[in-house]
Design a protein around this motif. Structure first.
Motif, PDB file in Angstrom:
ATOM      1  N   ARG A 160       7.738  12.006   7.784  1.00  0.00           N
ATOM      2  CA  ARG A 160       8.442  12.237   6.533  1.00  0.00           C
ATOM      3  C   ARG A 160       7.419  12.345   5.391  1.00  0.00           C
ATOM      4  O   ARG A 160       6.230  12.104   5.575  1.00  0.00           O
ATOM      5  N   HIS A 161       7.942  12.681   4.199  1.00  0.00           N
ATOM      6  CA  HIS A 161       7.058  12.817   3.038  1.00  0.00           C
ATOM      7  C   HIS A 161       7.789  12.371   1.786  1.00  0.00           C
ATOM      8  O   HIS A 161       8.982  12.630   1.621  1.00  0.00           O
ATOM      9  N   ASN A 162       7.097  11.630   0.948  1.00  0.00           N
ATOM     10  CA  ASN A 162       7.619  11.390  -0.408  1.00  0.00           C
ATOM     11  C   ASN A 162       6.446  11.358  -1.382  1.00  0.00           C
ATOM     12  O   ASN A 162       5.286  11.372  -0.980  1.00  0.00           O
ATOM     13  N   ALA A 163       6.792  11.313  -2.668  1.00  0.00           N
ATOM     14  CA  ALA A 163       5.759  11.437  -3.687  1.00  0.00           C
ATOM     15  C   ALA A 163       4.861  10.220  -3.753  1.00  0.00           C
ATOM     16  O   ALA A 163       3.734  10.306  -4.229  1.00  0.00           O
ATOM     17  N   VAL A 164       5.349   9.053  -3.273  1.00  0.00           N
ATOM     18  CA  VAL A 164       4.562   7.824  -3.367  1.00  0.00           C
ATOM     19  C   VAL A 164       3.613   7.679  -2.192  1.00  0.00           C
ATOM     20  O   VAL A 164       2.409   7.459  -2.354  1.00  0.00           O
ATOM     21  N   LEU A 165       4.142   7.820  -0.983  1.00  0.00           N
ATOM     22  CA  LEU A 165       3.338   7.601   0.220  1.00  0.00           C
ATOM     23  C   LEU A 165       2.707   8.869   0.767  1.00  0.00           C
ATOM     24  O   LEU A 165       1.802   8.797   1.601  1.00  0.00           O
ATOM     25  N   GLY A 166       3.205  10.010   0.324  1.00  0.00           N
ATOM     26  CA  GLY A 166       2.734  11.240   0.933  1.00  0.00           C
ATOM     27  C   GLY A 166       3.353  11.396   2.312  1.00  0.00           C
ATOM     28  O   GLY A 166       4.538  11.074   2.517  1.00  0.00           O
ATOM     29  N   TYR A 167       2.576  11.870   3.313  1.00  0.00           N
ATOM     30  CA  TYR A 167       3.082  11.986   4.681  1.00  0.00           C
ATOM     31  C   TYR A 167       2.977  10.628   5.384  1.00  0.00           C
ATOM     32  O   TYR A 167       1.979   9.923   5.235  1.00  0.00           O
ATOM     33  N   PHE A 168       4.042  10.291   6.179  1.00  0.00           N
ATOM     34  CA  PHE A 168       4.021   9.034   6.924  1.00  0.00           C
ATOM     35  C   PHE A 168       4.851   9.192   8.183  1.00  0.00           C
ATOM     36  O   PHE A 168       5.671  10.119   8.290  1.00  0.00           O
ATOM     37  N   LEU A 169       4.593   8.282   9.146  1.00  0.00           N
ATOM     38  CA  LEU A 169       5.357   8.234  10.402  1.00  0.00           C
ATOM     39  C   LEU A 169       6.472   7.204  10.237  1.00  0.00           C
ATOM     40  O   LEU A 169       6.236   6.064   9.832  1.00  0.00           O
ATOM     41  N   GLU A 170       7.703   7.605  10.581  1.00  0.00           N
ATOM     42  CA  GLU A 170       8.844   6.702  10.410  1.00  0.00           C
ATOM     43  C   GLU A 170       9.583   6.546  11.735  1.00  0.00           C
ATOM     44  O   GLU A 170       9.771   7.520  12.460  1.00  0.00           O
ATOM     45  N   THR A 171      10.011   5.291  12.024  1.00  0.00           N
ATOM     46  CA  THR A 171      10.794   5.025  13.228  1.00  0.00           C
ATOM     47  C   THR A 171      11.713   3.840  12.946  1.00  0.00           C
ATOM     48  O   THR A 171      11.617   3.209  11.876  1.00  0.00           O
ATOM     49  N   SER A 172      12.592   3.528  13.921  1.00  0.00           N
ATOM     50  CA  SER A 172      13.527   2.401  13.721  1.00  0.00           C
ATOM     51  C   SER A 172      12.761   1.079  13.836  1.00  0.00           C
ATOM     52  O   SER A 172      11.664   1.015  14.395  1.00  0.00           O
ATOM     53  N   ALA A 173      13.391   0.034  13.295  1.00  0.00           N
ATOM     54  CA  ALA A 173      12.756  -1.296  13.314  1.00  0.00           C
ATOM     55  C   ALA A 173      12.533  -1.768  14.740  1.00  0.00           C
ATOM     56  O   ALA A 173      11.486  -2.358  15.050  1.00  0.00           O
ATOM     57  N   ARG A 174      13.492  -1.544  15.651  1.00  0.00           N
ATOM     58  CA  ARG A 174      13.331  -1.997  17.033  1.00  0.00           C
ATOM     59  C   ARG A 174      12.195  -1.245  17.705  1.00  0.00           C
ATOM     60  O   ARG A 174      11.376  -1.849  18.407  1.00  0.00           O
ATOM     61  N   ALA A 175      12.145   0.102  17.508  1.00  0.00           N
ATOM     62  CA  ALA A 175      11.096   0.878  18.156  1.00  0.00           C
ATOM     63  C   ALA A 175       9.722   0.526  17.607  1.00  0.00           C
ATOM     64  O   ALA A 175       8.701   0.677  18.295  1.00  0.00           O
ATOM     65  N   ALA A 176       9.693  -0.005  16.385  1.00  0.00           N
ATOM     66  CA  ALA A 176       8.406  -0.306  15.759  1.00  0.00           C
ATOM     67  C   ALA A 176       7.851  -1.665  16.128  1.00  0.00           C
ATOM     68  O   ALA A 176       6.690  -1.966  15.803  1.00  0.00           O
ATOM     69  N   GLU A 177       8.660  -2.500  16.809  1.00  0.00           N
ATOM     70  CA  GLU A 177       8.208  -3.865  17.109  1.00  0.00           C
ATOM     71  C   GLU A 177       6.872  -3.906  17.835  1.00  0.00           C
ATOM     72  O   GLU A 177       5.994  -4.715  17.479  1.00  0.00           O
ATOM     73  N   PRO A 178       6.621  -3.080  18.872  1.00  0.00           N
ATOM     74  CA  PRO A 178       5.317  -3.153  19.547  1.00  0.00           C
ATOM     75  C   PRO A 178       4.137  -2.820  18.623  1.00  0.00           C
ATOM     76  O   PRO A 178       3.048  -3.361  18.765  1.00  0.00           O
TER      77      PRO A 178
END
Length: 900
Positions: A495-513
């Motif tokens: 995803r992209h926004n003006a603050v972070l620029g480009y970033f990788l986004e996923t659900s909280a459960r998938a991000a646990e590891p």
């Protein structure tokens, strides 16, 4: 751009800078650098003009005059033009004789703000545009030269230095004061520089007035030889001018004026100029301004190219070739050896029709390399100029390949063509430039380098990468996203926004590891939201920066590539100009051969004798006009010999008006121009002993600005001929003495003819209506009479346009008046007076004896119809369509019986 121009206005006092805004203070400071120029002051997307400049521009260009702010309590006049439309407005100003200074923004507003919120954008003059320093195609005539000339006089010698900035050529001619006007006029400059003290020199002023260009006065100090030499050496980047030749003081002074003016107008940019070509006063046929105008060599008397000799013979297919041909016709040679070298080239191409066709087809694709090189060297060129150089070099290779290999002295190209082919051979450096441009420059580049898009894909990998990021960022992001999912096993979305620029986004459960980082994990936690967790990587951060900067980087890389090419062209300016000159010369030679074949022109024999022999000569311009109307042209012979051995050196030409006397005179003068320009001539044969000076006094004109009547102008020009003509000159005179009383005019014409015959000994054609001059054939040793034949047929005059030996018996002026549509009553009265004058032989009879001013029925009214007769009455009474055969026979017998 070579039309005569008016003198520009003088600079006026500048407004005070006291109490003005910072921007207006900047304008006034720039204006002080070029007080005699109209200042175009860049402000964003417009060039603004203020004060008197705005008023002048509004009147000259038809743009709106408004106001902005106040100065010392008064409104400041203002006008403006869009940046993209500047060239069109400049062209109109320059044609009116103005100078224009261009003041550009030299930094972005963001840079200025770094110095403070109230800082003003840095601006400065980047060039001063004058009639003689134009380089842009939009301001120039592609087929005409645009020259800046300078005149200097030192120790009784004059010099003219000429630069064609748009093509980089430089000429300097040292000459006598008498030849200054002819030398200056031969270049047809758009602008002439002159030390201010020369304005008090009457001879110099006359030469300047005849030049046809804007005259700019410079301080006398700029022409001093010591300082002038230093400036010229600086211009060429050499320690000494000795390598270019042993210049006279006047030549150095003239070149110094050119160098000083270029330093000022080009704002320090060094143009790519060829070494100065020197030619002394014996190198070219001298043709003074009056003769040039009279013969309509490169412009008609209305100032138009169409209808001139140059326009008639021009068959060139390139802009450079057209300029080369124009120079050749404007400055015919005087050396028989050099003239015959040119004729050899034309003859060789004339005999090889297939080669000439292929050569002209190849040249049609050629671009204007000389002007492209000049613009790039001055920093005004763009990608299209690079494309022009690429095309020109490619054409040069192709043209060189058309000629047979080897140089057979019997069948190979003559010296002039061989020299052109040698210059077409590309050096290793120019060959590498051609390869680079062929591989790196797109087929149809944009006009401006700042627009980008002119470098081919694959030429610079870093540019391809920047373009890929700029043009295909979605695909690049999708590829990186897919690779992240494959490497981590986590269902990422980028995803992209003006603050972070480009970033990788996923659900909280998938991000646990990933939230239990290990030492080698590439994923960096950035943000945790209610249902999503966001990460980044080093690669993604770099990609973010690259994508945001990709557009700027792509333009920067292309700009850097353009600058490399531009500097390469600048360093190779001389060999590139040599290629351009060779292509232009080949075009001029082949065009003359093409014209010769088209009109049936022949090679003249040019030698060092005093002969002038023409068999069946034709006026090239008149013949073209006559044939286009479907009528035949009557050729004429002419023979003169300056030595008087073979034939007369002076011919008295008589005959009625409209019979072709002026055409006959001009025809033979133009054959001299063509022959000595190295062209074939429209005739069955011609032999010419080379001419040093050509004079023509044909046609009437006055100079009202200088208070000179037609007769006075005639006498001034006649005086110039009598003081300058030599035994190698060629003179054509028409109706000398016609502007004064009959006996005064006859006396002047008689004395002029005697002087030309006895003292000047020039080959001369002398047309006149003073039939008394025919008596010179028996009084002078080397005079003959020629007359233009005419016949009367049923009361009308028929012109035969044929020059034949002998004097005309009458002038047929009354018949010509009738042809011109003079009312019948006036023609009848003229016949009556003429019959009375011709019928009186007694010297005692005067004009007072004639009732010239007496009222007579024939003056106010048309002549009375002839008296009726019985025969005419009977004939008028017959209606042939109503008669039977028997009645017609009876009517015939009745008519026969009537006594007339």
């Amino acid at each position: 751009m070579n039309a005569p121009l008016a003198h520009p206005p003088k600079a006026e006092a500048l407004p005070s800078a006291e109490g003005v805004t910072p921007v207006m203070a900047q304008f006034l400071a720039a204006k002080a650098q070029a007080p005699d120029a109209i200042l175009f002051f860049r402000m964003g997307d417009f060039y603004e003009l203020f004060f008197k400049d705005a008023e002048i521009a509004a009147a000259a260009l038809g743009i709106t005059l408004t106001k902005r702010g106040k100065h010392q309590g008064e409104d400041i006049p203002m006008a403006g033009v869009p940046v993209h439309a500047l060239d069109g407005y400049l062209a109109r100003l320059i044609r009116q004789g103005f100078k224009a200074a261009i003041c550009e923004q030299l930094e972005a507003p963001s840079e200025a703000k770094k110095r403070g919120s109230k800082a003003v954008v840095h601006r400065d003059i980047v060039r001063v545009v004058t009639p003689g320093t134009l380089t842009e195609d939009s301001l120039l005539d592609a087929r005409g030269a645009n020259r800046l000339a300078a005149v200097a006089i030192r120790k009784g010698r004059a010099a003219v230095a000429v630069v064609e900035l748009s093509a980089g050529s430089v000429d300097v001619v040292a000459c006598s004061l008498e030849d200054l006007a002819a030398t200056l006029a031969s270049f047809r400059p758009s602008e002439v520089l002159v030390p201010d003290r020369l304005f008090s020199d009457e001879a110099a002023r006359a030469a300047l007035d005849g030049s046809g260009g804007v005259v700019q006065a410079l301080p006398q100090a700029l022409g001093e030889p010591v300082g002038a030499r230093v400036r010229v050496e600086r211009l060429y980047g050499v320690a000494s001018l000795d390598g270019y030749g042993a210049f006279e003081e006047a030549e150095v002074s003239a070149l110094g004026l050119i160098a000083a003016y270029l330093e000022t107008t080009q704002a320090g940019k060094i143009p790519a100029l060829s070494p100065p070509r020197r030619s002394g006063d014996t190198g070219f046929l001298a043709i003074d301004p009056a003769t040039r105008l009279s013969l309509e060599i490169d412009r008609t008397q209305r100032g138009e190219r169409e209808g001139s000799l140059l326009a008639c013979i021009d068959r060139t297919v390139t802009a450079g070739g057209a300029r080369a041909l124009a120079e050749r016709i404007a400055r015919p040679l005087r050396d028989p050896v050099a003239i015959n070298h040119g004729l050899d080239a034309v003859e060789w191409l004339l005999e090889r029709r297939d080669l000439r066709r292929d050569l002209r087809d190849g040249l049609r694709a050629a671009s204007d390399v000389a002007r492209a090189v000049s613009r790039l060297a001055l920093g005004r060129g763009g990608p299209r100029d690079l494309a022009a150089i690429r095309t020109g070099l490619s054409v040069a290779e192709g043209v060189a390949g058309l000629f047979p290999p080897g140089r057979d002295p019997l069948t190979g190209p003559p010296a002039r063509l061989a020299n052109c082919l040698d210059r077409l051979a590309l050096s290793a450096e120019t060959g590498r430039l051609l390869v680079d441009l062929a591989e790196g420059l797109v087929a149809e580049p944009p006009h401006l380098a700042r627009d980008g898009g002119f470098v081919n894909a694959g030429f610079r990998p870093e540019l391809d990468e920047a373009r890929a990021l700029r043009d295909d960022s979605r695909r690049v992001v999708a590829e990186l996203e897919a690779r992240a999912v494959a490497d981590s096993g986590v269902p990422f979305k980028i995803r992209h926004n003006a603050v972070l620029g480009y970033f990788l986004e996923t659900s909280a459960r998938a991000a646990e590891p990933l939230l239990r980082p290990t030492g080698d994990s590439p994923y960096i936690h950035r943000q945790t939201l209610a249902n999503q967790v966001r990460f980044t990587t080093v690669e993604l951060s770099e990609l973010d920066a690259k994508i945001s900067q990709a557009g700027h980087r792509a333009l920067a890389i292309e700009g850097e590539t353009f600058e490399v090419w531009r500097r390469t062209v600048q360093s190779l300016a001389r060999p590139l100009q040599a290629v351009a000159e060779a292509l232009a010369e080949l075009d001029a030679h082949s065009a003359l051969a093409e014209w010769a074949e088209e009109v049936g022109a022949v090679r003249p024999t040019v030698d060092d004798t005093a002969c002038f022999e023409v068999a069946a000569g034709r006026h090239p311009v008149v013949e073209a006009a006559v044939k286009s109307a479907g009528d035949p042209y009557t050729p004429n012979d002419c023979r003169l010999d300056g030595s008087g051995a073979g034939c007369a050196r002076l011919s008295i030409v008589t005959g009625p008006n409209m019979a072709g006397k002026s055409t006959f005179l001009r025809q033979n003068a133009l054959l001299v121009v063509l022959a000595q320009a190295g062209a074939f001539v429209p005739a069955r044969a011609m032999r010419l002993g080379v001419v040093d000076r050509l004079f023509s006094r044909v046609g009437a004109g006055d100079d009202l600005a200088r208070g000179r009547s037609t007769f006075m102008m005639e006498m001034v020009e006649t005086a110039a001929i009598l003081t300058q003509a030599t035994d190698r000159s060629f003179v054509v005179l028409d109706e000398i003495g016609r502007g004064t009383a009959t006996y005064d005019g006859l006396a002047i014409a008689w004395a002029v003819a005697e002087a030309l015959h006895d003292r000047n000994r020039a080959r001369t054609l002398f047309a006149t209506h003073y039939h008394e001059l025919a008596g010179l054939e028996t009084r002078l040793a080397h005079v003959c009479n020629l007359s233009m034949k005419a016949k009367e047929w049923n009361g009308d005059l028929v012109f035969l346009h044929e020059a034949a030996p002998g004097a005309a018996d009458r002038s047929y002026g009354v018949q010509v008046a009738k042809l011109a549509g003079v009312p019948a009553a006036v023609v009848s009265r003229a016949r009556e007076v003429l019959d009375r004058l011709e019928g009186e032989k007694s010297a005692a009879v005067s004009l007072d004896d004639l009732p010239l001013f007496a009222q007579s029925p024939g003056w106010a009214e048309p002549p009375a119809p002839p008296a009726s007769s019985a025969l005419k009455d009977a004939l008028s009474a017959i209606e042939p369509d109503e008669l039977s055969p028997r009645e017609a026979l009876e009517a015939l017998y009745r008519l026969k019986a009537i006594k007339a």
